[in-house]
Motif scaffolding. Structure first.
Motif, short mmCIF file in Angstrom:
data_model
loop_
_atom_site.label_atom_id
_atom_site.label_comp_id
_atom_site.label_asym_id
_atom_site.label_seq_id
_atom_site.Cartn_x
_atom_site.Cartn_y
_atom_site.Cartn_z
N UNK A 80 -72.95 -31.76 -41.79
CA UNK A 80 -71.95 -32.41 -42.64
C UNK A 80 -71.14 -33.44 -41.87
N UNK A 81 -70.80 -33.12 -40.64
CA UNK A 81 -70.01 -34.02 -39.80
C UNK A 81 -70.77 -35.34 -39.56
N UNK A 82 -72.04 -35.23 -39.20
CA UNK A 82 -72.85 -36.43 -38.97
C UNK A 82 -73.13 -37.17 -40.27
N UNK A 83 -73.30 -36.42 -41.37
CA UNK A 83 -73.54 -37.05 -42.66
C UNK A 83 -72.34 -37.88 -43.10
N UNK A 84 -71.14 -37.36 -42.86
CA UNK A 84 -69.93 -38.10 -43.23
C UNK A 84 -69.85 -39.43 -42.47
N UNK A 85 -70.18 -39.39 -41.19
CA UNK A 85 -70.20 -40.64 -40.42
C UNK A 85 -71.24 -41.60 -40.98
N UNK A 86 -72.42 -41.08 -41.31
CA UNK A 86 -73.50 -41.93 -41.82
C UNK A 86 -73.12 -42.56 -43.17
N UNK A 87 -72.51 -41.78 -44.04
CA UNK A 87 -72.07 -42.30 -45.34
C UNK A 87 -71.04 -43.39 -45.14
N UNK A 88 -70.05 -43.15 -44.31
CA UNK A 88 -69.03 -44.16 -44.05
C UNK A 88 -69.64 -45.40 -43.42
N UNK A 89 -70.56 -45.18 -42.48
CA UNK A 89 -71.22 -46.28 -41.79
C UNK A 89 -72.03 -47.15 -42.75
N UNK A 90 -72.63 -46.52 -43.75
CA UNK A 90 -73.47 -47.25 -44.71
C UNK A 90 -72.68 -48.01 -45.76
N UNK A 91 -71.38 -47.64 -45.89
CA UNK A 91 -70.50 -48.24 -46.91
C UNK A 91 -71.05 -48.04 -48.32
N UNK A 92 -71.69 -46.91 -48.53
CA UNK A 92 -72.19 -46.57 -49.87
C UNK A 92 -71.02 -46.35 -50.83
N UNK B 39 -88.97 -26.94 -17.33
CA UNK B 39 -88.52 -26.36 -18.58
C UNK B 39 -87.41 -27.18 -19.21
N UNK B 40 -87.17 -26.95 -20.51
CA UNK B 40 -86.15 -27.74 -21.20
C UNK B 40 -84.79 -27.06 -21.13
N UNK B 41 -83.76 -27.84 -21.44
CA UNK B 41 -82.38 -27.36 -21.48
C UNK B 41 -81.95 -27.29 -22.93
N UNK B 42 -81.38 -26.16 -23.34
CA UNK B 42 -80.95 -25.99 -24.72
C UNK B 42 -79.72 -26.84 -25.02
N UNK B 43 -79.85 -27.68 -26.03
CA UNK B 43 -78.73 -28.50 -26.49
C UNK B 43 -78.40 -28.18 -27.94
N UNK B 44 -77.44 -28.90 -28.49
CA UNK B 44 -77.06 -28.72 -29.89
C UNK B 44 -76.55 -30.04 -30.44
N UNK B 45 -76.54 -30.16 -31.77
CA UNK B 45 -76.04 -31.38 -32.38
C UNK B 45 -76.73 -31.70 -33.69
N UNK B 46 -76.53 -32.92 -34.15
CA UNK B 46 -77.12 -33.36 -35.42
C UNK B 46 -77.31 -34.87 -35.41
N UNK B 47 -78.31 -35.30 -36.12
CA UNK B 47 -78.54 -36.73 -36.36
C UNK B 47 -78.84 -36.94 -37.83
N UNK B 48 -78.15 -37.89 -38.44
CA UNK B 48 -78.34 -38.18 -39.86
C UNK B 48 -78.52 -39.69 -40.05
N UNK B 49 -79.51 -40.06 -40.86
CA UNK B 49 -79.74 -41.46 -41.21
C UNK B 49 -79.65 -41.63 -42.72
N UNK B 50 -79.14 -42.77 -43.15
CA UNK B 50 -79.19 -43.17 -44.55
C UNK B 50 -80.35 -44.14 -44.69
#
Length: 412
Positions: free
Chosen positions: A78-90, A227-238
């Motif tokens: 939701x946090x990343x989606x809000x940025x994407x929506x604002x960024x898109x100026x929808x 081996x890989x390192x465990x990360x966390x986060x989100x990416x959202x595109x419009x």
């Protein structure tokens, strides 16, 4: 007639930045988002480092009380989606909500909630669980909560293909737009799995890095990788059809011109040693875009820092790009962010879009020791300024899932 599909908004929360601007600035500079695990996780004496989100304040964009009822993976989405929506100026009041979709997935979903519930059940036989337990746990709730918040009544679903999840999500959204089922789609992935359960499980698979040095933990294509390192986060595109974007005068970051999904049908965790089906996916996107292999400028590699994955991905790239493989610039975002599992593909897609927009390729950080099996140009340690007309993003997931996206510079 097929629609052209463009990127008009982006949002990200990552171990190296809590918005796209900060993420991209730090990626360009090769900033490492990995740190010592400290006392955050119990019951695991092998894993020493993780790549967590830092200085996260949900109230910057969302209702903190509302988010307290969500698992962190949904909050990140939701946090990343809000940025994407604002960024898109929808203008959400002026669009057709029935043709507005959401395709957002997660590799493992509500692991924080799952671990919390298990710990409660272990303490007593008479524990009363919250009625929100299941809605917090299940993987479709990132997409569900986003659709509810923005009134997206078109197709809404969650793809689950392990570490290929959000690349498949973006690709499926692209297809729905290309073939006329939607006008606009919120898409990507989210993950929050820095938990004892997740780390213990991946440790048992011998997939995680065990060094205690954050600077030499996630080292894709380096001979000393383990081996890989465990990360966390989100990416959202419009994503939008070109017609929709132009009609409302949207800023266009890049165009998606190809997507492919193939399956190794080989092993539950290991990639096919000859990289045949990964190569097939890369070739498919070139064919869909109608370009030759020597027109691709950059590949954002899956590049997990595991021995077999990096070697096989290199083999597959050579199979498709032939002599041009040595001219290609290749880098791994995971060298800085660690592995965001189901969110990684969307964050890496954002890196590809930014590379096309700014003609800059971020480095593979912490690269020191050359590997004879991985002998391509992985843009070691220092980003480069270079014209990027076509950028490819690769993702591979447990179960043999291969997903590839191809982005094209937008020239108007």
């Amino acid at each position: 007639m097929d629609n052209r599909v463009v990127v008009t908004g982006m949002g990200a929360i990552t171990p190296i930045g809590n918005d796209v601007l900060e993420f991209w600035k730090n990626a360009k500079e090769g900033v490492i988002g990995i740190e010592a695990i400290g006392d955050k996780i119990i019951g695991n004496d092998k894993v020493k480092v993780i790549a967590p989100i830092k200085n996260f304040d949900v109230s910057n964009r969302l209702n903190a009380k509302e988010c307290s009822r969500l698992d962190p993976y949904s909050t990140f989405a939701l946090y990343a989606a809000e940025e994407a929506i604002q960024n898109s100026k929808l203008d959400l009041e002026s669009i057709d909500r029935d043709r507005f979709g959401v395709i957002v997935g997660s590799g493992v979903g509500g692991f924080n909630t799952l671990e919390e519930v298990i710990n409660k059940l272990k303490k007593t036989d008479s524990v009363r669980l919250s009625p929100l337990t299941i809605p917090k746990l299940i993987i479709n709730m990132a997409a569900g909560n986003i659709a509810i918040k923005y009134g997206a009544r078109g197709e809404s679903k969650s793809v689950v293909t392990a570490c290929a999840t959000s690349t498949h999500s973006v690709g499926d959204a692209y297809r729905l737009l290309k073939h006329g089922y939607l006008d606009i789609c919120i898409t990507g992935g989210s993950e929050s799995a820095i938990t004892s359960l997740a780390l213990g499980g991946f440790t048992a698979l011998t997939a995680l890095n065990t060094t205690d040095n954050p600077e030499r933990a996630s080292i894709p294509f380096d001979k000393e990788r383990n081996g890989f390192v465990m990360g966390e986060g989100a990416g959202i595109l419009i994503l939008e059809t070109l017609e929709s974007a132009q009609k409302r005068g949207a800023y266009i970051y890049a165009e998606i011109v190809g997507y492919s999904s193939t399956t190794d049908a080989y092993h539950i965790t290991a990639p096919m040693p000859d990289g045949k089906m990964s190569a097939k996916a890369m070739q498919n996107v070139l064919d869909e875009a109608g370009i030759s292999y020597d027109q691709v400028d950059y590949i954002n590699a899956h590049g997990t820092s595991t021995k077999m994955n990096d070697a096989v991905e290199t083999i597959a790239i050579k199979e498709v790009f032939k002599e041009h493989a040595y001219n290609l610039k290749i880098s791994s975002t995971k060298s800085m962010t660690g592995h965001l599992l189901g969110a990684s593909g969307a964050v890496e897609a954002i890196a590809c879009v930014k590379s096309c927009e700014e003609d800059f390729i971020h480095p593979t950080a912490s690269y020191l020791v050359k590997d004879e099996e991985c002998d391509l140009n992985y843009v070691p340690n220092k980003g480069i300024k270079k014209e990027v007309n076509y950028a490819m993003s690769n993702s591979l997931g447990f179960g043999g899932h291969n997903a590839v996206l191809l982005f094209k510079k937008w020239r108007g």
